[in-house]
Scaffold this active site. Structure first.
Site, PDB file in Angstrom:
ATOM      1  CD1 TRP A  30       0.077  -1.243   3.181  1.00 17.65           C
ATOM      2  CD2 TRP A  30       0.406   0.952   3.188  1.00 17.65           C
ATOM      3  NE1 TRP A  30       0.830  -0.952   4.270  1.00 17.65           N
ATOM      4  CE2 TRP A  30       1.041   0.400   4.305  1.00 17.65           C
ATOM      5  CE3 TRP A  30       0.472   2.333   3.000  1.00 17.65           C
ATOM      6  CZ2 TRP A  30       1.745   1.159   5.215  1.00 17.65           C
ATOM      7  CZ3 TRP A  30       1.176   3.103   3.900  1.00 17.65           C
ATOM      8  CH2 TRP A  30       1.804   2.504   4.997  1.00 17.65           C
ATOM      9  CG  ASN A  31       5.005   1.376   1.357  1.00 19.30           C
ATOM     10  OD1 ASN A  31       4.735   0.286   0.903  1.00 19.30           O
ATOM     11  ND2 ASN A  31       6.227   1.771   1.555  1.00 19.30           N
TER      12      ASN A  31
ATOM     13  CE  LYS B 217      -3.961  -8.131  -4.451  1.00 22.70           C
ATOM     14  NZ  LYS B 217      -3.846  -6.862  -3.708  1.00 22.70           N
TER      15      LYS B 217
ATOM     16  N   GLY C 183       6.531  -6.287  -1.222  1.00 22.30           N
ATOM     17  CA  GLY C 183       5.704  -6.476  -0.027  1.00 22.30           C
ATOM     18  C   GLY C 183       6.552  -7.085   1.074  1.00 22.30           C
ATOM     19  N   GLY C 184       5.908  -7.762   2.007  1.00 22.22           N
ATOM     20  CA  GLY C 184       6.625  -8.326   3.148  1.00 22.22           C
ATOM     21  C   GLY C 184       7.172  -9.714   2.857  1.00 22.22           C
TER      22      GLY C 184
ATOM     23  CD  GLU D 291      13.225  -4.597  -5.147  1.00 25.10           C
ATOM     24  OE1 GLU D 291      13.685  -4.327  -4.026  1.00 25.10           O
ATOM     25  OE2 GLU D 291      13.917  -4.633  -6.170  1.00 25.10           O
ATOM     26  CG  LEU D 292      10.893  -9.513  -0.227  1.00 20.95           C
ATOM     27  CD1 LEU D 292      11.277 -10.903   0.210  1.00 20.95           C
ATOM     28  CD2 LEU D 292       9.456  -9.473  -0.715  1.00 20.95           C
TER      29      LEU D 292
ATOM     30  CB  CYS E  38      10.855  -1.016   1.807  1.00 18.96           C
ATOM     31  SG  CYS E  38      11.294   0.059   0.450  1.00 18.96           S
TER      32      CYS E  38
ATOM     33  CD  GLU F  26       9.744  -4.251   7.193  1.00 18.17           C
ATOM     34  OE1 GLU F  26       9.080  -5.266   6.915  1.00 18.17           O
ATOM     35  OE2 GLU F  26      10.060  -3.399   6.353  1.00 18.17           O
TER      36      GLU F  26
END
Ligand code: NAD
Length: 489
Positions: free
Chosen positions: A150-151, A174, A227-228, A249-250, A283, A381
């Site tokens: 979302w960020n 998405k 995302g996570g 990309e986490l 992130c 995190e």
């Protein structure tokens, strides 16, 4: 008045299988109604992308023509930046100061990849066979499933759509169900730019009926995920269904290392930006401060003083420096980890509480963990405005503590010593090392992590190659007949 958004599938705007409410995190109130994509919508979006891949309206464009569409999109983003920023601010609670400047800069990412589109080249291979000519071409890899958190959704999708479209791929993007407004609004710009139907499809929905269906879809060739790490494990499992290529990309637990010889005022400001900008929901948040023992008290005094002056307020107010967290769930998680960390021996220097009111605010928080180096706030995190502090006495200790995490996304080093700065860039295991600065990005510079922060790099020239497949062409130049069929050529 409640705003209503739509999905964008095969060049058409539609309502979706169902709808759900989106909350403004600054007020805790519903501000918009979002369309929900379920299996049928996902399947139609992927089918549209698959069809568009070979449709001459798209496949027949020259690379420069694809670039031209991306330039047009960039111009439209620039013009629409104030509106997009407003939507992002209402949906995520991110302050308008940041959303407006970040979105205006997103246009630069599309411009950069617009320019790259006609520079994707194959090569001539001088093989060891005199009657053969061999060359390679780079072709679009296929349908891309781009899944974002979302960020910073416009930014995180630009680093996927830009190179993917430059390469000639088609995309199902998405948006996060937590705050899909900016991307659903962005769909109108894609449409206005004139991309043929199905080339870009923008949907949103929940994990089981949208994200999972999309990432395991048999027609998807590459899943580009941000995302996570826990969600990433599902994505990797899903990719066992379609054997799609996956780029990840986490998250991060990025260290900022401040040596005694640093420009302390700059380091204080950079540290404030690193963990309190975007309310820590970044992130690359610099969530672990490692400070040289000899300047600990002096540095922390300056830091706490600056943090206590941060202007907390409504995100749409241009004077606000610090807004709410995106969701109540996120605030509850942070409250819990801070509480546990204090029980484990971390010492609160400032903050450490939820701010009363309807919005999801949590005070800027600093925890001194030098007596509790295994506290949860230093190992997990939080994705929020919580800084954990530890100290070091030698360069080796700084490196050892910086690297004592399974993450490896970003890092910052503050020192005036040039040779030490070089040694640190080599020793730190992270995808980015910022020296005497923090949180700087550019479309020209690769971005990505080591360890559980993911793999693959976004940004820069090479990112476009990720969205291509190499085809090798062999041409026999001899007119002699092919004689013995059982001898390999
Ligand atoms: P998240 O992992 O919960 O969700 C990300 C996206 O994945 C959402 O669109 C979600 O709907 C989707 N998703 C969830 N479950 C899925 C499944 N089983 N299959 C397919 N899709 C699924 O992340 P979040 O809470 O929205 O964002 C925060 C995380 O994102 C943090 O860890 C943060 O560090 C990370 N992040 C990383 C970067 C980066 O570039 N490295 C940038 C921003 C955020």
């Amino acid at each position: 008045m409640t705003s209503v958004f739509q999905l964008y599938i095969n060049g058409q705007f539609e309502a979706g299988a169902a709808s759900f409410n989106s909350i403004n995190p600054a007020t805790g109130q519903v501000w918009a109604v979002m369309p929900e994509a379920r299996t049928d919508e996902v399947n139609r979006a992927v089918d549209a992308a698959q069809q568009a891949l070979s449709n001459l309206e798209w496949a027949g464009l020259t690379a420069s023509q694809r670039g031209k569409l991306l330039y047009k999109l960039a111009d439209l983003i620039e013009q629409a930046a104030p509106r997009l920023a407003e939507f992002e601010t209402q949906d995520t609670g991110k302050i308008i100061r940041e959303t407006s400047s970040q979105i205006a800069y997103v246009a630069q990412y599309y411009r950069y990849y617009a320019g790259v589109a006609d520079k994707i080249q194959g090569s001539f291979i001088p093989v060891d066979k005199p009657d053969m000519q061999v060359w390679t071409v780079r072709e679009p890899v296929g349908v891309i499933a781009a899944i974002v958190p979302w960020n910073s959704q416009l930014f995180l999708s630009a680093v996927k759509l830009g190179p993917a479209l430059a390469a000639g791929c088609t995309v199902v993007l998405k948006a996060s169900e937590e705050a899909p407004a900016p991307l659903l609004e962005f769909a109108k710009l894609v449409h206005a730019a004139g991309f043929p139907a199905g080339v870009v499809n923008i949907i949103t929905g929940f994990a089981p009926e949208c994200g999972a269906v999309l990432s395991s879809h048999p027609q998807v060739a590459h899943v580009a995920f941000t995302g996570g790490p826990e969600t990433a494990k599902h994505i990797v499992k899903n990719s066992a269904e379609n054997l799609a290529k996956v780029s990840l990309e986490l998250g991060g637990k990025s260290p900022i290392i401040v040596f005694a010889d640093a420009d302390l005022q700059s380091a204080v400001n950079a540290q404030v930006a690193a963990i309190f900008a975007a309310t820590g929901q970044s992130c690359v948040a610099g969530s672990r401060l490692l400070i040289e023992e000899s300047i600990k008290d002096q540095f922390l005094e300056k830091l706490v003083e600056r943090v206590q002056r941060i202007r907390i307020g409504l995100p749409e107010d241009h004077a606000t420096e610090f807004g709410p967290l995106c969701t109540l769930r996120q605030r509850e998680k942070i409250e819990q980890i801070v509480q546990v960390s204090v029980q484990q021996g971390a010492k609160l220097l400032t903050g450490g509480y939820a701010i009363a009111g309807d919005g999801f605010y949590y005070a800027p928080t600093i925890l001194d963990c030098s007596a509790a180096p295994q506290a949860e706030c230093i190992t997990h995190e939080l994705f929020g405005p919580v800084l954990s502090v530890d100290t070091f006495s030698t360069e080796q200790e700084a490196v050892q503590k910086a690297n004592s995490t399974p993450y490896g996304l970003a890092s910052g080093v503050f020192t005036q010593n040039l040779t030490r700065a070089h040694r640190m860039t080599k020793a730190i295991r992270a995808g980015i090392v910022w020296l005497n600065t923090y949180r700087a990005v550019s479309p020209l510079a690769p971005f990505g992590g080591y360890g559980i922060s993911g793999h693959g790099r976004e940004g820069g020239l090479d990112a476009v190659l990720d969205y291509t497949a190499t085809k090798t062409v062999w041409l026999r130049t001899s007119d002699d007949p092919i004689d013995d069929p059982f001898v390999m050529r």
